[in-house]
Design a protein around this motif. Structure first.
Motif, short mmCIF file in Angstrom:
data_model
loop_
_atom_site.label_atom_id
_atom_site.label_comp_id
_atom_site.label_asym_id
_atom_site.label_seq_id
_atom_site.Cartn_x
_atom_site.Cartn_y
_atom_site.Cartn_z
N VAL A 81 0.84 -1.20 0.00
CA VAL A 81 0.00 0.00 0.00
C VAL A 81 0.87 1.26 0.00
CG1 VAL A 81 -1.64 1.34 1.39
CG2 VAL A 81 -2.04 -1.10 0.99
N ILE A 82 1.88 1.28 0.85
CA ILE A 82 2.77 2.46 0.90
C ILE A 82 3.52 2.62 -0.41
CG2 ILE A 82 4.83 3.44 2.00
CD1 ILE A 82 3.81 2.25 4.65
N GLN A 89 -2.31 5.02 5.99
CA GLN A 89 -3.12 5.02 7.22
C GLN A 89 -4.58 5.27 6.89
OE1 GLN A 89 -1.37 7.90 9.87
NE2 GLN A 89 0.35 6.57 10.38
N ASP A 90 -4.82 6.21 5.99
CA ASP A 90 -6.18 6.52 5.60
C ASP A 90 -6.83 5.33 4.88
OD1 ASP A 90 -8.39 8.36 5.37
OD2 ASP A 90 -7.87 8.59 3.25
N VAL A 91 -6.06 4.67 4.03
CA VAL A 91 -6.58 3.50 3.29
C VAL A 91 -7.00 2.40 4.27
CG1 VAL A 91 -5.86 1.57 1.80
CG2 VAL A 91 -5.37 3.94 1.13
N PHE A 92 -6.13 2.08 5.22
CA PHE A 92 -6.47 1.01 6.16
C PHE A 92 -7.65 1.39 7.04
CE2 PHE A 92 -2.08 -0.44 5.22
CZ PHE A 92 -2.43 -1.70 4.77
N LEU A 93 -7.73 2.63 7.44
CA LEU A 93 -8.86 3.07 8.25
C LEU A 93 -10.16 2.97 7.44
CD1 LEU A 93 -10.01 4.26 10.84
CD2 LEU A 93 -9.49 6.54 9.92
N ARG A 94 -10.14 3.44 6.20
CA ARG A 94 -11.34 3.37 5.35
C ARG A 94 -11.73 1.92 5.08
NH1 ARG A 94 -11.69 8.24 1.20
NH2 ARG A 94 -10.73 9.85 2.49
N ALA A 95 -10.74 1.08 4.80
CA ALA A 95 -11.04 -0.33 4.52
C ALA A 95 -11.66 -1.00 5.74
CB ALA A 95 -9.75 -1.05 4.11
N SER A 112 -6.75 -0.97 -4.71
CA SER A 112 -7.72 -0.15 -5.43
C SER A 112 -8.08 1.10 -4.63
CB SER A 112 -8.97 -0.98 -5.74
OG SER A 112 -9.90 -0.22 -6.45
N ILE A 113 -8.30 0.91 -3.34
CA ILE A 113 -8.58 2.05 -2.46
C ILE A 113 -7.38 2.99 -2.46
CG2 ILE A 113 -9.02 2.76 -0.07
CD1 ILE A 113 -10.44 0.01 0.31
N THR A 114 -6.18 2.42 -2.42
CA THR A 114 -4.95 3.22 -2.40
C THR A 114 -4.83 4.07 -3.66
OG1 THR A 114 -3.86 1.50 -1.10
CG2 THR A 114 -2.43 3.13 -2.19
N ALA A 115 -5.03 3.45 -4.82
CA ALA A 115 -4.92 4.20 -6.08
C ALA A 115 -5.93 5.35 -6.10
CB ALA A 115 -5.13 3.26 -7.27
N ASN A 116 -7.14 5.08 -5.69
CA ASN A 116 -8.16 6.13 -5.69
C ASN A 116 -7.82 7.23 -4.69
OD1 ASN A 116 -9.79 4.97 -7.68
ND2 ASN A 116 -10.80 3.67 -6.19
N ARG A 117 -7.36 6.85 -3.51
CA ARG A 117 -7.02 7.85 -2.49
C ARG A 117 -5.83 8.70 -2.92
NH1 ARG A 117 -7.83 11.69 -0.17
NH2 ARG A 117 -7.01 12.12 1.88
N ALA A 118 -4.82 8.07 -3.52
CA ALA A 118 -3.64 8.81 -3.99
C ALA A 118 -4.02 9.79 -5.10
CB ALA A 118 -2.57 7.84 -4.48
N ALA A 129 -5.86 -4.91 -13.42
CA ALA A 129 -7.11 -4.44 -14.04
C ALA A 129 -8.18 -4.19 -12.98
CB ALA A 129 -7.59 -5.47 -15.07
N GLU A 130 -8.28 -5.08 -11.99
CA GLU A 130 -9.25 -4.89 -10.91
C GLU A 130 -8.95 -3.64 -10.10
OE1 GLU A 130 -9.73 -8.26 -8.33
OE2 GLU A 130 -9.96 -9.64 -10.01
N VAL A 131 -7.67 -3.44 -9.77
CA VAL A 131 -7.28 -2.28 -8.97
C VAL A 131 -7.63 -0.98 -9.70
CG1 VAL A 131 -5.30 -0.98 -8.08
CG2 VAL A 131 -5.47 -3.44 -7.66
N LEU A 132 -7.34 -0.93 -10.99
CA LEU A 132 -7.52 0.31 -11.76
C LEU A 132 -8.90 0.44 -12.40
CD1 LEU A 132 -4.00 0.49 -13.45
CD2 LEU A 132 -4.81 1.69 -11.39
N GLY A 133 -9.67 -0.63 -12.36
CA GLY A 133 -11.01 -0.58 -12.95
C GLY A 133 -10.97 -0.51 -14.47
N ILE A 134 -10.00 -1.23 -15.06
CA ILE A 134 -9.88 -1.27 -16.53
C ILE A 134 -9.83 -2.73 -16.98
CG2 ILE A 134 -8.75 0.98 -16.69
CD1 ILE A 134 -6.05 -0.41 -16.86
N ARG A 135 -9.86 -2.94 -18.28
CA ARG A 135 -9.84 -4.30 -18.81
C ARG A 135 -8.43 -4.89 -18.76
NH1 ARG A 135 -12.32 -4.38 -24.56
NH2 ARG A 135 -10.13 -3.91 -24.79
#
Length: 188
Positions: free
Chosen positions: A29-30, A48-54, A73-79, A150-156
């Motif tokens: 994640v880091i 820290q924010d990712v783990f708290l949200r998850a 996936s949460i990490t990519a979106n949060r970053a 692909a799952e992390v980024l939401g693409i094919r």
């Protein structure tokens, strides 16, 4: 070695899954957050924010992907959110020393040469456009499969493979411009 956290049916407020995720996936994640923000302290804040949200939204996790993929996936979106906010631009980027992998001491000249080559490669990856950089970081830096990327980024999956192929060519070109080094297409 691929490690997967098991989905536990924990009660709200149970910190056991959180501790397990942090131990298993904290580095991943880091590392991913760092690949976006280029500042280790900011990457730690994002993690820290990712783990708290998850942890807060674990009851919404459907189990269609691994916990690792979900967290990344949460990490990519949060970053991306942090980058869009402009907060990252006000902070100084570091040189990635926090992610220097430990190398078994052998011949000091080999250790130095390996470190220089690794640093040059990751500097070149960081210079790639985000589209290619994030795919290469997830695939090589986090050891994900193209399907997981692909799952992390939401693409094919096909899009991931195309971006990896193009990213490798851009990386080869960037490395050649920096000193004539090539890219080994194998993971490692």
């Amino acid at each position: 070695m691929m490690r997967h956290a098991r989905r536990t049916d924990s009660q709200p407020g149970d910190a056991a899954p959180l501790a397990e995720w942090m131990e298993l996936y904290g580095g991943d994640v880091i590392r991913l957050a760092y690949s976006y923000v280029h500042n280790f302290h900011k990457a730690e804040d994002i993690a820290q924010d990712v783990f708290l949200r998850a942890w807060q939204h674990y009851h919404e996790f459907q189990g269609h992907s691994s916990v690792k993929t979900w967290l990344l996936s949460i990490t990519a979106n949060r970053a991306r959110d942090v980058l869009r906010s402009g907060a990252e631009r006000r902070e100084r980027a570091d040189e990635g020393e926090a992610f220097a992998r430990e190398v078994e001491p052998t011949d000091p000249a080999d250790v130095v040469a390996d470190k220089l080559a690794r640093d040059a490669m990751w500097a070149a990856i960081r210079s790639l456009p985000e589209t290619y950089r994030e795919v290469m970081e997830l695939y090589y830096g986090n050891d994900l499969t193209t399907h997981e990327v692909a799952e992390v980024l939401g693409i094919r999956d096909e899009t991931v493979r195309t971006r990896l192929h193009r990213g490798r060519h851009l990386l080869e070109r960037a490395l050649a411009e920096r000193g004539g080094m090539g890219v080994d297409h194998a993971r490692g």
